[in-house]
Write an enzyme that holds these catalytic residues in place. Structure first.
Site, PDB file in Angstrom:
ATOM      1  N   GLY A 264       1.270  -1.303   0.194  1.00 24.57           N
ATOM      2  CA  GLY A 264       0.225  -0.399  -0.010  1.00 24.57           C
ATOM      3  C   GLY A 264       0.864   0.814  -0.394  1.00 24.57           C
ATOM      4  O   GLY A 264       1.806   1.435   0.325  1.00 24.57           O
TER       5      GLY A 264
ATOM      6  N   GLY B 149      -0.403  -4.861   0.933  1.00 25.15           N
ATOM      7  CA  GLY B 149      -1.025  -4.758  -0.343  1.00 25.15           C
ATOM      8  C   GLY B 149      -1.693  -5.389  -1.550  1.00 25.15           C
ATOM      9  O   GLY B 149      -2.590  -5.896  -1.926  1.00 25.15           O
TER      10      GLY B 149
ATOM     11  N   GLU C  73       5.784  -6.857   7.402  1.00 30.26           N
ATOM     12  CA  GLU C  73       4.726  -6.171   8.151  1.00 30.26           C
ATOM     13  C   GLU C  73       4.893  -6.183   9.596  1.00 30.26           C
ATOM     14  O   GLU C  73       5.825  -4.939  10.225  1.00 30.26           O
ATOM     15  CB  GLU C  73       3.023  -5.558   7.888  1.00 30.26           C
TER      16      GLU C  73
ATOM     17  N   ASP D  34      -1.395  -8.004   6.923  1.00 28.37           N
ATOM     18  CA  ASP D  34      -3.636  -7.564   6.661  1.00 28.37           C
ATOM     19  C   ASP D  34      -3.374  -8.820   5.892  1.00 28.37           C
ATOM     20  O   ASP D  34      -2.691  -9.350   5.024  1.00 28.37           O
ATOM     21  CB  ASP D  34      -3.126  -6.211   7.394  1.00 28.37           C
TER      22      ASP D  34
END
Length: 347
Positions: free
Chosen positions: A68, A115, A138, A146
């Site tokens: 992301g 992402g 992460e 996530d």
């Protein structure tokens, strides 16, 4: 075709296929909110379009997608306006891809992280070339795996998913294929021919039979056995203890332990709980759980500190709070998973 993505993402209806191309190569195709909304709109249209038999997602440049747009998240969070809606729409998109009713083919020729994993690995066909590298790094920036990692990683055999979640280590296409992350591997030079055939027939199974190249696993058997031995332990503390006891005589254990000691202690505890819980949850339940964690992460310290150290002040050492695993209590971890009440993710 214009679904509102501007110059960051391109949509084409080619033959029997809806083709999505990420077009931010200078930013390693990091996902923006506009890209996420546009892809969601395209999937809504193409799922109902009888002229589209298959959706293909690919990217320009040397990365499929490095994740992301973390810098934007950092700046918004520091300004007191954490972009919760960005993540809510991203997680809804991840869930949509998981339940998409037509074949969804991700053609991955380069780095895929964060992402980028969310818009590729929940589809029916995950096709990787020799240039592909997968990671969920992460925990190294004070965040957590996530975009549906809690649904994706627990299903990998031999505790491989827990190993990837806690270390953030990169793997190549052979390990991805043999672990079950990738469904197929092909040669990079065959991408054009593969895409041409796919748009002509709309049938990924038959086309892949002609292009499939079985990559060999990169990680050797002793290392895979070590991963099972250490990362299948019943608690994070037991994982650490197992690595510590072996580190003196085992290079793998020593390296893995050194890696974990650089990661955010809070992130490690949350990730261990998250991946363990995800084993028995549906994709939608996983996304709701991750959204609870996300809200707490955006309100905390380590995420912003990790981005500062890795991206803003490149190469500096993050100062985690707390800085030791034994200072992160069960109650601290519980708080990340607590209900958000009327702010729960609506799917």
């Amino acid at each position: 075709m214009d679904f509102g993505g501007g110059d960051e993402i391109r949509f084409e209806h080619l033959g029997r296929a809806g083709v999505v191309t990420l077009t931010r190569p200078q930013a390693l195709n990091a996902l923006t909110h506009r890209m996420i909304r546009a892809l969601d709109a395209a999937l809504s249209a193409w799922e109902a379009d009888q002229g589209v038999d298959v959706v293909v997602v690919k990217a320009e440049g040397r990365a499929f997608s490095a994740g992301g747009d973390i810098l934007h998240v950092y700046e918004a969070g520091r300004a007191g306006k954490p972009p919760v809606e960005f993540f809510a729409d991203e997680y809804r998109l991840n869930a949509r891809i998981n339940s998409f009713k037509k074949p969804y083919v991700a053609l991955i020729d380069g780095i895929v992280m964060g992402g980028g994993v969310g818009i590729s690995f929940h589809g029916s066909h995950r096709v990787m070339t020799e240039n592909a590298q997968f990671a969920m790094p992460e925990v190294g920036i004070g965040f957590f795996p996530d975009v549906g990692a809690s649904h994706l990683l627990p299903d990998l055999g031999g505790s491989f998913g827990m190993y990837l979640a806690l270390t953030g280590n990169r793997i190549r296409y052979g390990d991805a294929l043999w672990s079950g992350l990738a469904t197929h591997t092909i040669k990079a030079e065959d991408q054009g021919g593969f895409l041409d055939r796919l748009t002509l027939t709309g049938d990924p199974e038959s086309v892949l039979r002609g292009f499939f190249f079985q990559a060999r696993r990169e990680t050797d058997r002793p290392t895979l056995e070590a991963i099972v031995r250490h990362f299948s332990q019943p608690s994070l503390d037991a994982v650490i203890d197992s690595l510590e006891r072996a580190a003196g005589a085992d290079e793998f254990a020593a390296k893995a332990l050194a890696t974990l000691r650089t990661r955010s202690p809070t992130s490690l505890r949350v990730a261990w709980r998250e991946i363990s819980a995800g084993l028995t949850l549906s994709m939608d339940a996983c996304m709701k759980m991750e959204f609870r964690i996300l809200n707490r992460m955006l309100a905390g310290h380590d995420f912003y500190e990790g981005i500062r150290a890795v991206i803003i002040d490149k190469g500096s050492k993050p100062q985690w709070r707390p800085e030791r695993l034994d200072a992160v209590s069960e109650a601290d971890v519980d708080a990340y998973f607590a209900s958000l009440g009327d702010r729960e993710l609506d799917l």
